[in-house]
Design a protein around this motif. Sequence first.
Motif, PDB file in Angstrom:
ATOM      1  N   ALA A   1       0.849  -1.193   0.000  1.00 15.10           N
ATOM      2  CA  ALA A   1       0.000   0.000   0.000  1.00 15.10           C
ATOM      3  C   ALA A   1       0.879   1.234   0.000  1.00 15.10           C
ATOM      4  O   ALA A   1       1.796   1.338   0.825  1.00 15.10           O
ATOM      5  N   GLY A   2       0.609   2.169  -0.909  1.00 16.44           N
ATOM      6  CA  GLY A   2       1.444   3.357  -0.938  1.00 16.44           C
ATOM      7  C   GLY A   2       0.966   4.413  -1.910  1.00 16.44           C
ATOM      8  O   GLY A   2      -0.126   4.335  -2.479  1.00 16.44           O
ATOM      9  N   ILE A   3       1.827   5.415  -2.081  1.00 19.22           N
ATOM     10  CA  ILE A   3       1.567   6.530  -2.995  1.00 19.22           C
ATOM     11  C   ILE A   3       2.657   6.541  -4.049  1.00 19.22           C
ATOM     12  O   ILE A   3       3.840   6.513  -3.728  1.00 19.22           O
ATOM     13  N   VAL A   4       2.238   6.577  -5.319  1.00 18.23           N
ATOM     14  CA  VAL A   4       3.157   6.567  -6.456  1.00 18.23           C
ATOM     15  C   VAL A   4       3.248   7.965  -7.062  1.00 18.23           C
ATOM     16  O   VAL A   4       2.226   8.643  -7.250  1.00 18.23           O
ATOM     17  N   PHE A   5       4.465   8.390  -7.375  1.00 19.23           N
ATOM     18  CA  PHE A   5       4.723   9.633  -8.098  1.00 19.23           C
ATOM     19  C   PHE A   5       5.376   9.248  -9.421  1.00 19.23           C
ATOM     20  O   PHE A   5       6.476   8.697  -9.435  1.00 19.23           O
ATOM     21  N   THR A   6       4.700   9.517 -10.537  1.00 19.04           N
ATOM     22  CA  THR A   6       5.219   9.126 -11.844  1.00 19.04           C
ATOM     23  C   THR A   6       6.105  10.239 -12.417  1.00 19.04           C
ATOM     24  O   THR A   6       5.957  11.411 -12.054  1.00 19.04           O
ATOM     25  N   PRO A   7       7.021   9.900 -13.339  1.00 18.14           N
ATOM     26  CA  PRO A   7       7.884  10.928 -13.938  1.00 18.14           C
ATOM     27  C   PRO A   7       7.108  11.998 -14.705  1.00 18.14           C
ATOM     28  O   PRO A   7       7.597  13.120 -14.866  1.00 18.14           O
ATOM     29  N   ASN A   8       5.895  11.663 -15.186  1.00 20.01           N
ATOM     30  CA  ASN A   8       5.121  12.650 -15.952  1.00 20.01           C
ATOM     31  C   ASN A   8       4.223  13.506 -15.055  1.00 20.01           C
ATOM     32  O   ASN A   8       3.359  14.230 -15.534  1.00 20.01           O
ATOM     33  N   GLY A   9       4.423  13.417 -13.722  1.00 17.87           N
ATOM     34  CA  GLY A   9       3.713  14.309 -12.808  1.00 17.87           C
ATOM     35  C   GLY A   9       2.428  13.768 -12.234  1.00 17.87           C
ATOM     36  O   GLY A   9       1.754  14.464 -11.474  1.00 17.87           O
ATOM     37  N   GLN A  10       2.063  12.541 -12.581  1.00 18.45           N
ATOM     38  CA  GLN A  10       0.873  11.942 -11.985  1.00 18.45           C
ATOM     39  C   GLN A  10       1.188  11.445 -10.575  1.00 18.45           C
ATOM     40  O   GLN A  10       2.332  11.135 -10.251  1.00 18.45           O
ATOM     41  N   LYS A  11       0.149  11.353  -9.778  1.00 20.79           N
ATOM     42  CA  LYS A  11       0.292  10.901  -8.394  1.00 20.79           C
ATOM     43  C   LYS A  11      -0.946  10.096  -8.044  1.00 20.79           C
ATOM     44  O   LYS A  11      -2.068  10.543  -8.317  1.00 20.79           O
ATOM     45  N   TYR A  12      -0.738   8.920  -7.474  1.00 19.47           N
ATOM     46  CA  TYR A  12      -1.911   8.112  -7.126  1.00 19.47           C
ATOM     47  C   TYR A  12      -1.639   7.209  -5.934  1.00 19.47           C
ATOM     48  O   TYR A  12      -0.505   6.814  -5.670  1.00 19.47           O
ATOM     49  N   ILE A  13      -2.697   6.935  -5.213  1.00 16.52           N
ATOM     50  CA  ILE A  13      -2.677   5.981  -4.113  1.00 16.52           C
ATOM     51  C   ILE A  13      -3.040   4.619  -4.676  1.00 16.52           C
ATOM     52  O   ILE A  13      -3.970   4.503  -5.487  1.00 16.52           O
ATOM     53  N   ILE A  14      -2.329   3.590  -4.246  1.00 17.70           N
ATOM     54  CA  ILE A  14      -2.652   2.228  -4.673  1.00 17.70           C
ATOM     55  C   ILE A  14      -2.487   1.273  -3.491  1.00 17.70           C
ATOM     56  O   ILE A  14      -1.462   1.291  -2.810  1.00 17.70           O
ATOM     57  N   VAL A  15      -3.537   0.487  -3.257  1.00 15.00           N
ATOM     58  CA  VAL A  15      -3.525  -0.531  -2.210  1.00 15.00           C
ATOM     59  C   VAL A  15      -3.950  -1.850  -2.839  1.00 15.00           C
ATOM     60  O   VAL A  15      -4.993  -1.912  -3.502  1.00 15.00           O
ATOM     61  N   ILE A  16      -3.139  -2.879  -2.668  1.00 14.14           N
ATOM     62  CA  ILE A  16      -3.489  -4.220  -3.153  1.00 14.14           C
ATOM     63  C   ILE A  16      -3.276  -5.207  -2.008  1.00 14.14           C
ATOM     64  O   ILE A  16      -2.157  -5.351  -1.496  1.00 14.14           O
ATOM     65  N   LEU A  17      -4.349  -5.857  -1.602  1.00 15.98           N
ATOM     66  CA  LEU A  17      -4.308  -6.928  -0.604  1.00 15.98           C
ATOM     67  C   LEU A  17      -4.725  -8.204  -1.314  1.00 15.98           C
ATOM     68  O   LEU A  17      -5.777  -8.234  -1.954  1.00 15.98           O
ATOM     69  N   ALA A  18      -3.921  -9.243  -1.214  1.00 15.79           N
ATOM     70  CA  ALA A  18      -4.190 -10.454  -1.996  1.00 15.79           C
ATOM     71  C   ALA A  18      -4.196 -11.687  -1.097  1.00 15.79           C
ATOM     72  O   ALA A  18      -3.141 -12.118  -0.619  1.00 15.79           O
ATOM     73  N   ASN A  19      -5.384 -12.238  -0.866  1.00 17.98           N
ATOM     74  CA  ASN A  19      -5.464 -13.557  -0.244  1.00 17.98           C
ATOM     75  C   ASN A  19      -5.029 -14.589  -1.274  1.00 17.98           C
ATOM     76  O   ASN A  19      -5.387 -14.490  -2.451  1.00 17.98           O
ATOM     77  N   ARG A  20      -4.280 -15.587  -0.835  1.00 25.62           N
ATOM     78  CA  ARG A  20      -3.666 -16.530  -1.774  1.00 25.62           C
ATOM     79  C   ARG A  20      -3.530 -17.897  -1.094  1.00 25.62           C
ATOM     80  O   ARG A  20      -3.547 -17.982   0.145  1.00 25.62           O
ATOM     81  N   PRO A  21      -3.316 -18.961  -1.871  1.00 28.60           N
ATOM     82  CA  PRO A  21      -2.916 -20.224  -1.247  1.00 28.60           C
ATOM     83  C   PRO A  21      -1.642 -20.003  -0.447  1.00 28.60           C
ATOM     84  O   PRO A  21      -0.799 -19.185  -0.823  1.00 28.60           O
ATOM     85  N   HIS A  22      -1.480 -20.713   0.664  1.00 29.41           N
ATOM     86  CA  HIS A  22      -0.419 -20.441   1.625  1.00 29.41           C
ATOM     87  C   HIS A  22       0.953 -20.249   0.953  1.00 29.41           C
ATOM     88  O   HIS A  22       1.476 -21.158   0.307  1.00 29.41           O
ATOM     89  N   ASN A  23       1.495 -19.036   1.100  1.00 28.55           N
ATOM     90  CA  ASN A  23       2.820 -18.660   0.574  1.00 28.55           C
ATOM     91  C   ASN A  23       2.954 -18.820  -0.939  1.00 28.55           C
ATOM     92  O   ASN A  23       4.071 -18.887  -1.473  1.00 28.55           O
ATOM     93  N   SER A  24       1.838 -18.850  -1.654  1.00 31.87           N
ATOM     94  CA  SER A  24       1.901 -19.038  -3.105  1.00 31.87           C
ATOM     95  C   SER A  24       2.541 -17.840  -3.799  1.00 31.87           C
ATOM     96  O   SER A  24       2.194 -16.685  -3.526  1.00 31.87           O
ATOM     97  N   VAL A  25       3.450 -18.113  -4.718  1.00 33.83           N
ATOM     98  CA  VAL A  25       4.102 -17.060  -5.503  1.00 33.83           C
ATOM     99  C   VAL A  25       3.107 -16.354  -6.415  1.00 33.83           C
ATOM    100  O   VAL A  25       3.369 -15.250  -6.907  1.00 33.83           O
ATOM    101  N   LEU A  26       1.944 -16.954  -6.636  1.00 30.95           N
ATOM    102  CA  LEU A  26       0.935 -16.332  -7.488  1.00 30.95           C
ATOM    103  C   LEU A  26       0.442 -15.008  -6.905  1.00 30.95           C
ATOM    104  O   LEU A  26       0.046 -14.111  -7.651  1.00 30.95           O
ATOM    105  N   GLY A  27       0.476 -14.885  -5.578  1.00 36.23           N
ATOM    106  CA  GLY A  27       0.093 -13.616  -4.965  1.00 36.23           C
ATOM    107  C   GLY A  27       1.012 -12.492  -5.399  1.00 36.23           C
ATOM    108  O   GLY A  27       0.556 -11.399  -5.767  1.00 36.23           O
TER     109      GLY A  27
END
Length: 250
Positions: A207-233
């Motif tokens: 979860a965080g805030i991204v600052f792009t080189p072209n001046g855009q700014k956005y918040i992004i949060v990704i929470l991923a339930n997955r099979p135990h310790n699966s690399v797919l997450g």
Amino acid sequence: LKYVMSQYPSVKPAVYVWQYGTEKFADINASEIYSAASIIKVPVLIQLFKSIERGQLSLEDKMVLTDYYRAEGSGGLQYQAENSEWKIDTLARIMITDSDNSSTNMIISKLGSMTDINSAIREWGLKNTYVQTWLPDMTGNNHTTAHDMATMLYNIDNTNFLSLQSKEKIFDYMGHVHNNRLIQAGLGPGALFMHKTGDIGKMLGDAGIVFTPNGQKYIIVILANRPHNSVLGKEFIVKASEVVYNYMAR
């Protein structure tokens, strides 16, 4: 994002993206409660700075490491000497950059208790984020939602909520997180990212805030339930991050 989700049927994600300037957002399961893992350290950090602003403590204050606070899992403080002294500033920094569990427990104690932190979170208007277990929380008892976490990130950057001095210090911590393998791995060259990751067997998140080189700014949060310790997450989070970044940076 929904197409990316379809490629990972065993991963059950919650995603929230919010673009500064336009206030456009994407919400996929963002109000569903997920285990927070180490992302729960974000409200702990915010409450620390709220307490500093009220004059209740200082980053220069010191705490003594004892076995009471020692926690296995992330971070190296657990291996340091009994009764060694540590500045709050150092404890807060390693709590975020190294995801140190022992320092987190020390800060929770310094702030009063988990109950005090939860009361503060309610005062911020958030209903679904709970600190219920000291770190490490491998069973996932500490909870949040993608929307709650995005709101907290927004308010770190909101001078009506925290002072500019607090924001700058928090961004300094969150801009030096050592785990760059999740959302950050999906960002393009030159992008800046202030964030906190979380990783337990059943849930992987960032979860965080991204600052792009072209001046855009956005918040992004990704929470991923997955099979135990699966690399797919991890794969899902990186690809979802790429999709969002490519949209924002075009």
